[in-house]
Design a protein around this motif. Structure first.
Motif, PDB file in Angstrom:
ATOM      1  N   MET A 213       1.433  -2.451   1.877  1.00 45.83           N
ATOM      2  CA  MET A 213       1.627  -2.385   3.351  1.00 45.83           C
ATOM      3  C   MET A 213       2.380  -3.642   3.791  1.00 45.83           C
ATOM      4  O   MET A 213       1.788  -4.724   3.863  1.00 45.83           O
ATOM      5  CB  MET A 213       0.267  -2.320   4.043  1.00 45.83           C
ATOM      6  CG  MET A 213      -0.401  -0.976   3.953  1.00 45.83           C
ATOM      7  SD  MET A 213       0.200   0.187   5.172  1.00 45.83           S
ATOM      8  CE  MET A 213      -0.707  -0.366   6.618  1.00 45.83           C
ATOM      9  N   PRO A 214       3.653  -3.552   4.078  1.00 44.44           N
ATOM     10  CA  PRO A 214       4.474  -4.747   4.317  1.00 44.44           C
ATOM     11  C   PRO A 214       4.000  -5.611   5.490  1.00 44.44           C
ATOM     12  O   PRO A 214       4.179  -6.823   5.449  1.00 44.44           O
ATOM     13  CB  PRO A 214       5.877  -4.174   4.584  1.00 44.44           C
ATOM     14  CG  PRO A 214       5.756  -2.698   4.613  1.00 44.44           C
ATOM     15  CD  PRO A 214       4.429  -2.304   4.065  1.00 44.44           C
ATOM     16  N   ASP A 215       3.416  -5.004   6.499  1.00 49.05           N
ATOM     17  CA  ASP A 215       3.009  -5.790   7.666  1.00 49.05           C
ATOM     18  C   ASP A 215       1.578  -6.306   7.567  1.00 49.05           C
ATOM     19  O   ASP A 215       1.083  -6.920   8.511  1.00 49.05           O
ATOM     20  CB  ASP A 215       3.148  -4.946   8.944  1.00 49.05           C
ATOM     21  CG  ASP A 215       4.603  -4.648   9.258  1.00 49.05           C
ATOM     22  OD1 ASP A 215       5.474  -5.420   8.800  1.00 49.05           O
ATOM     23  OD2 ASP A 215       4.857  -3.639   9.941  1.00 49.05           O
ATOM     24  N   CYS A 216       0.911  -6.050   6.440  1.00 51.59           N
ATOM     25  CA  CYS A 216      -0.500  -6.440   6.311  1.00 51.59           C
ATOM     26  C   CYS A 216      -0.605  -7.879   5.798  1.00 51.59           C
ATOM     27  O   CYS A 216      -0.038  -8.218   4.753  1.00 51.59           O
ATOM     28  CB  CYS A 216      -1.213  -5.479   5.369  1.00 51.59           C
ATOM     29  SG  CYS A 216      -2.878  -6.017   4.945  1.00 51.59           S
ATOM     30  N   LEU A 217      -1.344  -8.703   6.521  1.00 47.95           N
ATOM     31  CA  LEU A 217      -1.498 -10.119   6.162  1.00 47.95           C
ATOM     32  C   LEU A 217      -2.040 -10.289   4.740  1.00 47.95           C
ATOM     33  O   LEU A 217      -1.506 -11.080   3.948  1.00 47.95           O
ATOM     34  CB  LEU A 217      -2.432 -10.785   7.174  1.00 47.95           C
ATOM     35  CG  LEU A 217      -2.825 -12.225   6.902  1.00 47.95           C
ATOM     36  CD1 LEU A 217      -1.612 -13.139   6.952  1.00 47.95           C
ATOM     37  CD2 LEU A 217      -3.891 -12.683   7.895  1.00 47.95           C
ATOM     38  N   PHE A 218      -3.111  -9.573   4.406  1.00 43.07           N
ATOM     39  CA  PHE A 218      -3.717  -9.782   3.095  1.00 43.07           C
ATOM     40  C   PHE A 218      -2.839  -9.203   1.976  1.00 43.07           C
ATOM     41  O   PHE A 218      -2.802  -9.764   0.880  1.00 43.07           O
ATOM     42  CB  PHE A 218      -5.140  -9.220   3.049  1.00 43.07           C
ATOM     43  CG  PHE A 218      -6.139 -10.019   3.868  1.00 43.07           C
ATOM     44  CD1 PHE A 218      -5.781 -11.232   4.458  1.00 43.07           C
ATOM     45  CD2 PHE A 218      -7.435  -9.559   4.044  1.00 43.07           C
ATOM     46  CE1 PHE A 218      -6.696 -11.963   5.212  1.00 43.07           C
ATOM     47  CE2 PHE A 218      -8.364 -10.294   4.799  1.00 43.07           C
ATOM     48  CZ  PHE A 218      -7.982 -11.491   5.383  1.00 43.07           C
ATOM     49  N   CYS A 219      -2.117  -8.118   2.227  1.00 47.64           N
ATOM     50  CA  CYS A 219      -1.153  -7.632   1.231  1.00 47.64           C
ATOM     51  C   CYS A 219      -0.090  -8.702   0.979  1.00 47.64           C
ATOM     52  O   CYS A 219       0.332  -8.911  -0.166  1.00 47.64           O
ATOM     53  CB  CYS A 219      -0.505  -6.330   1.687  1.00 47.64           C
ATOM     54  SG  CYS A 219      -1.555  -4.860   1.521  1.00 47.64           S
ATOM     55  N   GLN A 220       0.322  -9.407   2.023  1.00 48.74           N
ATOM     56  CA  GLN A 220       1.331 -10.462   1.867  1.00 48.74           C
ATOM     57  C   GLN A 220       0.766 -11.654   1.097  1.00 48.74           C
ATOM     58  O   GLN A 220       1.476 -12.283   0.311  1.00 48.74           O
ATOM     59  CB  GLN A 220       1.849 -10.887   3.241  1.00 48.74           C
ATOM     60  CG  GLN A 220       2.712  -9.817   3.910  1.00 48.74           C
ATOM     61  CD  GLN A 220       3.102 -10.202   5.323  1.00 48.74           C
ATOM     62  OE1 GLN A 220       2.324 -10.065   6.247  1.00 48.74           O
ATOM     63  NE2 GLN A 220       4.307 -10.684   5.488  1.00 48.74           N
TER      64      GLN A 220
ATOM     65  N   THR B 236      -5.424  -3.052  -3.786  1.00 52.28           N
ATOM     66  CA  THR B 236      -5.005  -1.834  -3.089  1.00 52.28           C
ATOM     67  C   THR B 236      -5.298  -1.954  -1.605  1.00 52.28           C
ATOM     68  O   THR B 236      -6.403  -2.356  -1.220  1.00 52.28           O
ATOM     69  CB  THR B 236      -5.764  -0.620  -3.665  1.00 52.28           C
ATOM     70  OG1 THR B 236      -5.414  -0.479  -5.032  1.00 52.28           O
ATOM     71  CG2 THR B 236      -5.434   0.661  -2.910  1.00 52.28           C
ATOM     72  N   HIS B 237      -4.328  -1.604  -0.774  1.00 53.62           N
ATOM     73  CA  HIS B 237      -4.572  -1.661   0.661  1.00 53.62           C
ATOM     74  C   HIS B 237      -5.509  -0.536   1.089  1.00 53.62           C
ATOM     75  O   HIS B 237      -5.280   0.636   0.792  1.00 53.62           O
ATOM     76  CB  HIS B 237      -3.261  -1.566   1.455  1.00 53.62           C
ATOM     77  CG  HIS B 237      -3.502  -1.612   2.931  1.00 53.62           C
ATOM     78  ND1 HIS B 237      -3.563  -2.800   3.623  1.00 53.62           N
ATOM     79  CD2 HIS B 237      -3.778  -0.629   3.823  1.00 53.62           C
ATOM     80  CE1 HIS B 237      -3.844  -2.537   4.886  1.00 53.62           C
ATOM     81  NE2 HIS B 237      -3.981  -1.228   5.036  1.00 53.62           N
ATOM     82  N   ALA B 238      -6.569  -0.908   1.790  1.00 53.22           N
ATOM     83  CA  ALA B 238      -7.434   0.038   2.495  1.00 53.22           C
ATOM     84  C   ALA B 238      -7.877  -0.683   3.750  1.00 53.22           C
ATOM     85  O   ALA B 238      -8.037  -1.914   3.743  1.00 53.22           O
ATOM     86  CB  ALA B 238      -8.639   0.436   1.645  1.00 53.22           C
TER      87      ALA B 238
ATOM     88  N   LEU C   6      -7.121  -5.760   9.114  1.00 56.84           N
ATOM     89  CA  LEU C   6      -7.389  -4.376   8.698  1.00 56.84           C
ATOM     90  C   LEU C   6      -6.979  -4.152   7.240  1.00 56.84           C
ATOM     91  O   LEU C   6      -6.227  -3.225   6.920  1.00 56.84           O
ATOM     92  CB  LEU C   6      -6.694  -3.396   9.645  1.00 56.84           C
ATOM     93  CG  LEU C   6      -7.206  -3.447  11.092  1.00 56.84           C
ATOM     94  CD1 LEU C   6      -6.473  -2.426  11.958  1.00 56.84           C
ATOM     95  CD2 LEU C   6      -8.710  -3.236  11.176  1.00 56.84           C
ATOM     96  N   HIS C   7      -7.471  -5.025   6.380  1.00 57.40           N
ATOM     97  CA  HIS C   7      -7.402  -4.850   4.910  1.00 57.40           C
ATOM     98  C   HIS C   7      -8.807  -5.207   4.433  1.00 57.40           C
ATOM     99  O   HIS C   7      -9.309  -6.300   4.735  1.00 57.40           O
ATOM    100  CB  HIS C   7      -6.322  -5.780   4.324  1.00 57.40           C
ATOM    101  CG  HIS C   7      -6.165  -5.692   2.829  1.00 57.40           C
ATOM    102  ND1 HIS C   7      -4.952  -5.407   2.227  1.00 57.40           N
ATOM    103  CD2 HIS C   7      -7.053  -5.863   1.821  1.00 57.40           C
ATOM    104  CE1 HIS C   7      -5.104  -5.411   0.905  1.00 57.40           C
ATOM    105  NE2 HIS C   7      -6.374  -5.689   0.627  1.00 57.40           N
ATOM    106  N   ALA C   8      -9.421  -4.310   3.701  1.00 54.13           N
ATOM    107  CA  ALA C   8     -10.824  -4.474   3.288  1.00 54.13           C
ATOM    108  C   ALA C   8     -11.073  -5.860   2.710  1.00 54.13           C
ATOM    109  O   ALA C   8     -10.242  -6.396   1.965  1.00 54.13           O
ATOM    110  CB  ALA C   8     -11.173  -3.412   2.248  1.00 54.13           C
TER     111      ALA C   8
HETATM  112 ZN    ZN Z   1      -3.210  -4.771   3.100  1.00 53.16          ZN
END
Ligand code: ZN
Ligand code: 5GP
Length: 112
Positions: free
Chosen positions: A1-8, A45-47, A95-97
């Motif tokens: 998820m490109p806009d997700c802080l924790f994915c980044q 994994t994004h959730a 909104l990332h678990a």
């Molecule tokens: Zn994420």
């Protein structure tokens, strides 16, 4: 998820102090610690939240708990609290678990 802080953070695009990594979990220090030890344990994994993760990748939920325990015990804490905020009213802001691992001071109950 490109806009997700924790994915980044997981991708290394935003710096964080990483404390543990496995094939499915990633742990780093909270930028605004609420206890001497305050680590966030997140799935790669994004959730959106832990309940959603339990639906889409159930095996990773116990892995988050296992890593949380490892982080606390390796830091010398056999007493620690895991917190999972789900939804805005419960205090979820990202909104990332994620599990919060809190240790190193006496923690009040009930929570605020
Ligand atoms: Zn994420
Ligand atoms: P929540 O409020 O969703 O349960 O928890 C989100 C947590 O992420 C908060 O405790 C907040 O301090 C932490 N946080 C927010 N932005 C960043 C960041 O850029 N880096 C790190 N390491 N933690 C963050």
């Amino acid at each position: 998820m490109p806009d997700c802080l924790f994915c980044q953070i997981i991708a290394g695009d935003i710096p964080a102090e990483v404390v543990a990594e496995t094939s499915t979990a990633f742990a780093f220090r909270d930028v605004n610690p609420q206890a001497p030890l305050h680590v966030l344990v997140v799935p790669r994994t994004h959730a959106a939240d832990v309940g959603e993760l339990a639906e889409v990748e159930p095996g990773t939920v116990p892995e988050l708990v296992r890593v949380a325990r490892q982080v606390a015990t390796e830091a010398g804490h056999d007493s620690y609290r895991l917190v999972v905020n789900t939804g805005a009213e419960a205090g979820q802001t990202v909104l990332h678990a994620h599990l919060h691992v809190l240790a190193g001071r006496a923690l009040a109950w009930p929570p605020g």
